[in-house]
Design a protein around this motif. Structure first.
Motif, PDB file in Angstrom:
ATOM      1  N   GLU A 213       0.835  -1.209   0.000  1.00  0.00           N
ATOM      2  CA  GLU A 213       0.000   0.000   0.000  1.00  0.00           C
ATOM      3  C   GLU A 213       0.872   1.263   0.000  1.00  0.00           C
ATOM      4  O   GLU A 213       0.628   2.212  -0.739  1.00  0.00           O
ATOM      5  CB  GLU A 213      -0.894  -0.012   1.230  1.00  0.00           C
ATOM      6  CG  GLU A 213      -2.302   0.490   0.948  1.00  0.00           C
ATOM      7  CD  GLU A 213      -3.213   0.144   2.112  1.00  0.00           C
ATOM      8  OE1 GLU A 213      -3.347   1.004   2.997  1.00  0.00           O
ATOM      9  OE2 GLU A 213      -3.720  -1.006   2.140  1.00  0.00           O
ATOM     10  N   LEU A 216       2.446   1.718  -3.349  1.00  0.00           N
ATOM     11  CA  LEU A 216       1.512   2.180  -4.388  1.00  0.00           C
ATOM     12  C   LEU A 216       1.270   3.690  -4.335  1.00  0.00           C
ATOM     13  O   LEU A 216       0.874   4.284  -5.336  1.00  0.00           O
ATOM     14  CB  LEU A 216       0.184   1.411  -4.289  1.00  0.00           C
ATOM     15  CG  LEU A 216       0.273  -0.065  -4.708  1.00  0.00           C
ATOM     16  CD1 LEU A 216      -1.072  -0.763  -4.546  1.00  0.00           C
ATOM     17  CD2 LEU A 216       0.777  -0.230  -6.139  1.00  0.00           C
ATOM     18  N   THR A 217       1.544   4.310  -3.187  1.00  0.00           N
ATOM     19  CA  THR A 217       1.410   5.780  -3.131  1.00  0.00           C
ATOM     20  C   THR A 217       2.444   6.457  -4.038  1.00  0.00           C
ATOM     21  O   THR A 217       2.308   7.623  -4.388  1.00  0.00           O
ATOM     22  CB  THR A 217       1.576   6.329  -1.693  1.00  0.00           C
ATOM     23  OG1 THR A 217       2.918   6.041  -1.259  1.00  0.00           O
ATOM     24  CG2 THR A 217       0.576   5.727  -0.719  1.00  0.00           C
ATOM     25  N   PRO A 220       1.617   6.428  -9.658  1.00  0.00           N
ATOM     26  CA  PRO A 220       0.341   6.996 -10.111  1.00  0.00           C
ATOM     27  C   PRO A 220      -0.558   5.997 -10.833  1.00  0.00           C
ATOM     28  O   PRO A 220      -1.777   6.050 -10.704  1.00  0.00           O
ATOM     29  CB  PRO A 220       0.783   8.121 -11.064  1.00  0.00           C
ATOM     30  CG  PRO A 220       2.118   8.535 -10.550  1.00  0.00           C
ATOM     31  CD  PRO A 220       2.759   7.285 -10.019  1.00  0.00           C
ATOM     32  N   TYR A 221       0.021   5.064 -11.570  1.00  0.00           N
ATOM     33  CA  TYR A 221      -0.788   4.128 -12.357  1.00  0.00           C
ATOM     34  C   TYR A 221      -1.470   3.076 -11.477  1.00  0.00           C
ATOM     35  O   TYR A 221      -2.306   2.305 -11.952  1.00  0.00           O
ATOM     36  CB  TYR A 221       0.078   3.463 -13.440  1.00  0.00           C
ATOM     37  CG  TYR A 221      -0.729   2.945 -14.610  1.00  0.00           C
ATOM     38  CD1 TYR A 221      -1.560   3.783 -15.354  1.00  0.00           C
ATOM     39  CD2 TYR A 221      -0.672   1.604 -14.965  1.00  0.00           C
ATOM     40  CE1 TYR A 221      -2.301   3.300 -16.406  1.00  0.00           C
ATOM     41  CE2 TYR A 221      -1.415   1.104 -16.026  1.00  0.00           C
ATOM     42  CZ  TYR A 221      -2.235   1.965 -16.743  1.00  0.00           C
ATOM     43  OH  TYR A 221      -2.975   1.480 -17.793  1.00  0.00           O
ATOM     44  N   GLY A 222      -1.088   3.015 -10.210  1.00  0.00           N
ATOM     45  CA  GLY A 222      -1.856   2.230  -9.241  1.00  0.00           C
ATOM     46  C   GLY A 222      -1.608   0.735  -9.214  1.00  0.00           C
ATOM     47  O   GLY A 222      -2.389  -0.017  -8.631  1.00  0.00           O
ATOM     48  N   ARG A 223      -0.545   0.276  -9.806  1.00  0.00           N
ATOM     49  CA  ARG A 223      -0.206  -1.153  -9.670  1.00  0.00           C
ATOM     50  C   ARG A 223       1.303  -1.319  -9.717  1.00  0.00           C
ATOM     51  O   ARG A 223       2.011  -0.487 -10.296  1.00  0.00           O
ATOM     52  CB  ARG A 223      -0.858  -2.004 -10.761  1.00  0.00           C
ATOM     53  CG  ARG A 223      -0.288  -1.814 -12.168  1.00  0.00           C
ATOM     54  CD  ARG A 223      -0.766  -2.920 -13.109  1.00  0.00           C
ATOM     55  NE  ARG A 223      -0.398  -2.693 -14.498  1.00  0.00           N
ATOM     56  CZ  ARG A 223       0.753  -3.070 -15.058  1.00  0.00           C
ATOM     57  NH1 ARG A 223       1.684  -3.680 -14.331  1.00  0.00           N
ATOM     58  NH2 ARG A 223       1.008  -2.832 -16.336  1.00  0.00           N
ATOM     59  N   PRO A 260       4.703  11.926  -7.707  1.00  0.00           N
ATOM     60  CA  PRO A 260       3.312  11.759  -7.273  1.00  0.00           C
ATOM     61  C   PRO A 260       2.974  12.508  -5.978  1.00  0.00           C
ATOM     62  O   PRO A 260       1.797  12.783  -5.727  1.00  0.00           O
ATOM     63  CB  PRO A 260       3.170  10.242  -7.101  1.00  0.00           C
ATOM     64  CG  PRO A 260       4.541   9.688  -7.138  1.00  0.00           C
ATOM     65  CD  PRO A 260       5.391  10.637  -7.882  1.00  0.00           C
ATOM     66  N   ARG A 263       0.723  15.402  -6.518  1.00  0.00           N
ATOM     67  CA  ARG A 263      -0.569  15.134  -7.164  1.00  0.00           C
ATOM     68  C   ARG A 263      -1.685  16.024  -6.592  1.00  0.00           C
ATOM     69  O   ARG A 263      -2.500  16.536  -7.323  1.00  0.00           O
ATOM     70  CB  ARG A 263      -0.897  13.653  -6.917  1.00  0.00           C
ATOM     71  CG  ARG A 263      -1.743  13.036  -7.960  1.00  0.00           C
ATOM     72  CD  ARG A 263      -1.737  11.519  -7.910  1.00  0.00           C
ATOM     73  NE  ARG A 263      -1.196  10.931  -6.688  1.00  0.00           N
ATOM     74  CZ  ARG A 263      -0.936   9.635  -6.541  1.00  0.00           C
ATOM     75  NH1 ARG A 263      -1.155   8.812  -7.539  1.00  0.00           N
ATOM     76  NH2 ARG A 263      -0.447   9.156  -5.411  1.00  0.00           N
TER      77      ARG A 263
END
Ligand code: NAD
Length: 266
Positions: A213, A216-217, A220-223, A260, A263
């Motif tokens: 988790e 993943l921060t 940006p693409y989340g995986r 990120p 963001r």
């Protein structure tokens, strides 16, 4: 897209696992004859070789420590002996030996620089010598192609990993200077800079939910990336579809280089 790599020969260093393994399998799928280089995991290398040959591909595995000049010379020599030529070098082998800067030992520093930077120098030099001698031949438009496995840490500073970040920063200049010098010989040199790819090297960062988790921060693409994400780019870069690309670093990172943290208004 037909990459038209059939019949070419590639050495992929450190390909008994992780990104190197994925590159070996992806290139073999395109008809490339593959030399699976490994350091100590003979079983892992054999598993990759079997996976390739079971799908109708050609591969041999060769033990070599990329930080040792003699080993690298023998590695390249066994490739030429087996297949008669060499078209692609993927300088991928790497490791980490992490420590806070003030605690880092000279041994930890040297280990990472020797494998991640000097190892790439030795492998690329050995390949470039062959490419130059061989010239442009029936396989493709270039005399040879080199891919250096870099990292987002060729740009992003990394506390606790100064040896690793320094080596990858060095790989950027090594790659660009080689590209400049070797272009006249029709040798293309590029780098792939992965972000976070799920392999053994960064297991701590993804093996439990909390760590993943947190990781993943930063993406940006989340995986998290997979070896195949890098391998597909590697196959493209060594093909004639990329014939006008040299001296480039392709970031394969799900946007990790995009700061990120900024963001939500920074
Ligand atoms: P990995 O640990 O699975 O693969 C590294 C490979 O290098 C292993 O097979 C290891 O045996 C080999 N190796 C280590 N020392 C060697 C030596 N002296 N001689 C020959 N081989 C040696 O990890 P990976 O993630 O697949 O790493 C591959 C490359 O990708 C490395 O250069 C690494 O720095 C780079 N990279 C990985 C990530 C990631 O998130 N996984 C991100 C950026 C860059």
């Amino acid at each position: 897209m037909d990459l038209n790599l059939s019949g070419q020969v590639a050495i992929i260093t450190g390909s008994s696992s992780g990104i190197g393994r994925a590159c070996a399998i992806a290139l073999a799928r395109e008809g490339v004859k593959v030399i699976i280089n490994y350091h100590s995991d003979a079983e892992g290398a054999e598993a990759v070789r079997q996976e390739i040959t079971q799908r109708g591909g050609e591969a041999i595995s060769v033990k070599a420590d990329v930080s040792k000049e003699e080993d690298v010379e023998d590695l390249v020599e066994s490739c030429v002996q087996a297949y008669g030529h060499l078209d692609i070098m993927v300088a991928n082998a790497g490791l980490q030996a992490d420590a806070a800067f003030t605690e880092m030992t000279l041994e930890q520093w040297n280990k990472v620089i020797n494998v991640n930077l000097t190892g790439q120098f030795l492998c690329c030099r050995a390949a470039a010598r062959i490419f130059r001698k061989q010239g442009v031949h029936k396989h493709g438009r270039a005399a040879g192609k080199i891919v250096c496995m870099s990292s987002v840490h060729d740009e992003i500073a990394w506390a606790g990993h100064v040896n690793y970040a320094t080596a990858k920063g060095g790989v950027k200049m090594l790659m660009e200077s080689m590209a400049q010098e070797l272009a006249q010989d029709k040798i293309r040199v590029n780098a792939i800079a992965p972000g976070a790819i799920k392999t053994d090297i960064n297991k701590d960062a993804w093996e439990d939910e909390e760590s993943l988790e947190k990781l993943l921060t930063l993406i940006p693409y989340g995986r998290i990336g997979q070896g195949e994400d890098v391998a597909k780019v590697c196959a493209f870069l060594v093909s004639d579809a990329a014939d006008y690309i040299t001296g480039a670093t392709l970031y394969v990172d799900g946007g990790m280089m995009l700061y990120p943290g900024f963001r939500d208004n920074g």
